[in-house]
Design a protein around this motif. Structure first.
Motif, PDB file in Angstrom:
ATOM      1  N   ALA A   1       0.833  -1.200   0.000  1.00 20.42           N
ATOM      2  CA  ALA A   1       0.000   0.000   0.000  1.00 20.42           C
ATOM      3  C   ALA A   1       0.876   1.261   0.000  1.00 20.42           C
ATOM      4  O   ALA A   1       0.556   2.238  -0.678  1.00 20.42           O
ATOM      5  CB  ALA A   1      -0.937   0.001   1.197  1.00 20.42           C
ATOM      6  N   GLY A   2       1.963   1.221   0.740  1.00 22.74           N
ATOM      7  CA  GLY A   2       2.886   2.364   0.750  1.00 22.74           C
ATOM      8  C   GLY A   2       3.517   2.596  -0.610  1.00 22.74           C
ATOM      9  O   GLY A   2       3.636   3.738  -1.074  1.00 22.74           O
ATOM     10  N   ILE A   3       3.919   1.518  -1.263  1.00 31.10           N
ATOM     11  CA  ILE A   3       4.505   1.637  -2.597  1.00 31.10           C
ATOM     12  C   ILE A   3       3.471   2.166  -3.582  1.00 31.10           C
ATOM     13  O   ILE A   3       3.774   3.030  -4.407  1.00 31.10           O
ATOM     14  CB  ILE A   3       5.069   0.274  -3.054  1.00 31.10           C
ATOM     15  CG1 ILE A   3       6.260  -0.119  -2.193  1.00 31.10           C
ATOM     16  CG2 ILE A   3       5.468   0.315  -4.524  1.00 31.10           C
ATOM     17  CD1 ILE A   3       6.748  -1.533  -2.410  1.00 31.10           C
ATOM     18  N   ALA A   4       2.247   1.657  -3.500  1.00 31.62           N
ATOM     19  CA  ALA A   4       1.186   2.107  -4.402  1.00 31.62           C
ATOM     20  C   ALA A   4       0.896   3.595  -4.204  1.00 31.62           C
ATOM     21  O   ALA A   4       0.725   4.343  -5.174  1.00 31.62           O
ATOM     22  CB  ALA A   4      -0.083   1.289  -4.172  1.00 31.62           C
ATOM     23  N   LYS A   5       0.869   4.029  -2.958  1.00 26.86           N
ATOM     24  CA  LYS A   5       0.617   5.442  -2.664  1.00 26.86           C
ATOM     25  C   LYS A   5       1.744   6.321  -3.211  1.00 26.86           C
ATOM     26  O   LYS A   5       1.500   7.352  -3.829  1.00 26.86           O
ATOM     27  CB  LYS A   5       0.476   5.626  -1.160  1.00 26.86           C
ATOM     28  CG  LYS A   5       0.133   7.026  -0.738  1.00 26.86           C
ATOM     29  CD  LYS A   5      -0.040   7.108   0.776  1.00 26.86           C
ATOM     30  CE  LYS A   5      -0.325   8.509   1.226  1.00 26.86           C
ATOM     31  NZ  LYS A   5      -0.448   8.599   2.681  1.00 26.86           N
ATOM     32  N   PHE A   6       2.977   5.890  -3.008  1.00 30.85           N
ATOM     33  CA  PHE A   6       4.126   6.636  -3.495  1.00 30.85           C
ATOM     34  C   PHE A   6       4.104   6.743  -5.016  1.00 30.85           C
ATOM     35  O   PHE A   6       4.310   7.834  -5.575  1.00 30.85           O
ATOM     36  CB  PHE A   6       5.423   5.958  -3.030  1.00 30.85           C
ATOM     37  CG  PHE A   6       6.668   6.564  -3.613  1.00 30.85           C
ATOM     38  CD1 PHE A   6       7.136   7.778  -3.153  1.00 30.85           C
ATOM     39  CD2 PHE A   6       7.354   5.935  -4.633  1.00 30.85           C
ATOM     40  CE1 PHE A   6       8.287   8.349  -3.696  1.00 30.85           C
ATOM     41  CE2 PHE A   6       8.489   6.487  -5.178  1.00 30.85           C
ATOM     42  CZ  PHE A   6       8.957   7.698  -4.708  1.00 30.85           C
ATOM     43  N   LEU A   7       3.845   5.635  -5.710  1.00 29.05           N
ATOM     44  CA  LEU A   7       3.818   5.650  -7.169  1.00 29.05           C
ATOM     45  C   LEU A   7       2.688   6.528  -7.701  1.00 29.05           C
ATOM     46  O   LEU A   7       2.857   7.224  -8.708  1.00 29.05           O
ATOM     47  CB  LEU A   7       3.686   4.227  -7.710  1.00 29.05           C
ATOM     48  CG  LEU A   7       4.921   3.339  -7.545  1.00 29.05           C
ATOM     49  CD1 LEU A   7       4.608   1.922  -8.007  1.00 29.05           C
ATOM     50  CD2 LEU A   7       6.096   3.902  -8.308  1.00 29.05           C
ATOM     51  N   ALA A   8       1.555   6.497  -7.040  1.00 29.50           N
ATOM     52  CA  ALA A   8       0.432   7.332  -7.477  1.00 29.50           C
ATOM     53  C   ALA A   8       0.764   8.812  -7.315  1.00 29.50           C
ATOM     54  O   ALA A   8       0.455   9.623  -8.206  1.00 29.50           O
ATOM     55  CB  ALA A   8      -0.825   6.975  -6.690  1.00 29.50           C
ATOM     56  N   ILE A   9       1.396   9.181  -6.217  1.00 30.97           N
ATOM     57  CA  ILE A   9       1.765  10.579  -5.997  1.00 30.97           C
ATOM     58  C   ILE A   9       2.810  11.027  -7.016  1.00 30.97           C
ATOM     59  O   ILE A   9       2.713  12.121  -7.574  1.00 30.97           O
ATOM     60  CB  ILE A   9       2.271  10.779  -4.553  1.00 30.97           C
ATOM     61  CG1 ILE A   9       1.103  10.621  -3.578  1.00 30.97           C
ATOM     62  CG2 ILE A   9       2.944  12.123  -4.384  1.00 30.97           C
ATOM     63  CD1 ILE A   9       1.505  10.589  -2.126  1.00 30.97           C
ATOM     64  N   VAL A  10       3.802  10.184  -7.288  1.00 25.92           N
ATOM     65  CA  VAL A  10       4.820  10.524  -8.280  1.00 25.92           C
ATOM     66  C   VAL A  10       4.188  10.694  -9.661  1.00 25.92           C
ATOM     67  O   VAL A  10       4.524  11.629 -10.394  1.00 25.92           O
ATOM     68  CB  VAL A  10       5.938   9.462  -8.304  1.00 25.92           C
ATOM     69  CG1 VAL A  10       6.864   9.651  -9.490  1.00 25.92           C
ATOM     70  CG2 VAL A  10       6.726   9.495  -7.009  1.00 25.92           C
ATOM     71  N   ALA A  11       3.251   9.820 -10.014  1.00 18.85           N
ATOM     72  CA  ALA A  11       2.580   9.924 -11.307  1.00 18.85           C
ATOM     73  C   ALA A  11       1.786  11.222 -11.405  1.00 18.85           C
ATOM     74  O   ALA A  11       1.786  11.876 -12.454  1.00 18.85           O
ATOM     75  CB  ALA A  11       1.667   8.721 -11.518  1.00 18.85           C
TER      76      ALA A  11
ATOM     77  N   ILE B   1       2.436  14.035  -9.810  1.00 17.31           N
ATOM     78  CA  ILE B   1       3.395  15.138  -9.904  1.00 17.31           C
ATOM     79  C   ILE B   1       3.935  15.255 -11.326  1.00 17.31           C
ATOM     80  O   ILE B   1       4.017  16.355 -11.891  1.00 17.31           O
ATOM     81  CB  ILE B   1       4.539  14.954  -8.882  1.00 17.31           C
ATOM     82  CG1 ILE B   1       4.007  15.155  -7.466  1.00 17.31           C
ATOM     83  CG2 ILE B   1       5.696  15.896  -9.176  1.00 17.31           C
ATOM     84  CD1 ILE B   1       4.988  14.785  -6.377  1.00 17.31           C
ATOM     85  N   ILE B   2       4.284  14.117 -11.929  1.00 18.61           N
ATOM     86  CA  ILE B   2       4.783  14.131 -13.301  1.00 18.61           C
ATOM     87  C   ILE B   2       3.706  14.635 -14.252  1.00 18.61           C
ATOM     88  O   ILE B   2       3.979  15.415 -15.172  1.00 18.61           O
ATOM     89  CB  ILE B   2       5.285  12.734 -13.705  1.00 18.61           C
ATOM     90  CG1 ILE B   2       6.559  12.401 -12.919  1.00 18.61           C
ATOM     91  CG2 ILE B   2       5.551  12.650 -15.202  1.00 18.61           C
ATOM     92  CD1 ILE B   2       7.035  10.980 -13.092  1.00 18.61           C
TER      93      ILE B   2
END
Length: 57
Positions: A28-38, A40-41
């Motif tokens: 869940a932490g990885i999914a949240k991080f990837l979603a936030i990075v996406a 931002i990009i």
């Protein structure tokens, strides 16, 4: 990137249902991080698209 966020979110849900709390939390932490990075990009490219389009036309 969103694809990977969705995959990790599904892994987190399945792991949570099966009782693997540590793995579910990590996924869940990885999914949240990837979603936030996406997001931002996406925002960066959106701003760049508007500024470059104004300079071209």
């Amino acid at each position: 990137m969103i694809k990977w966020a969705i995959i990790f979110a599904v892994i987190a849900i399945v792991a949570g249902l099966l009782g693997f709390g540590g793995i579910a939390g990590a996924a869940a932490g990885i999914a949240k991080f990837l979603a936030i990075v996406a997001l931002i990009i996406f925002a960066i490219f959106l701003v760049l698209g508007f500024t470059v389009a104004k300079k071209i036309t």
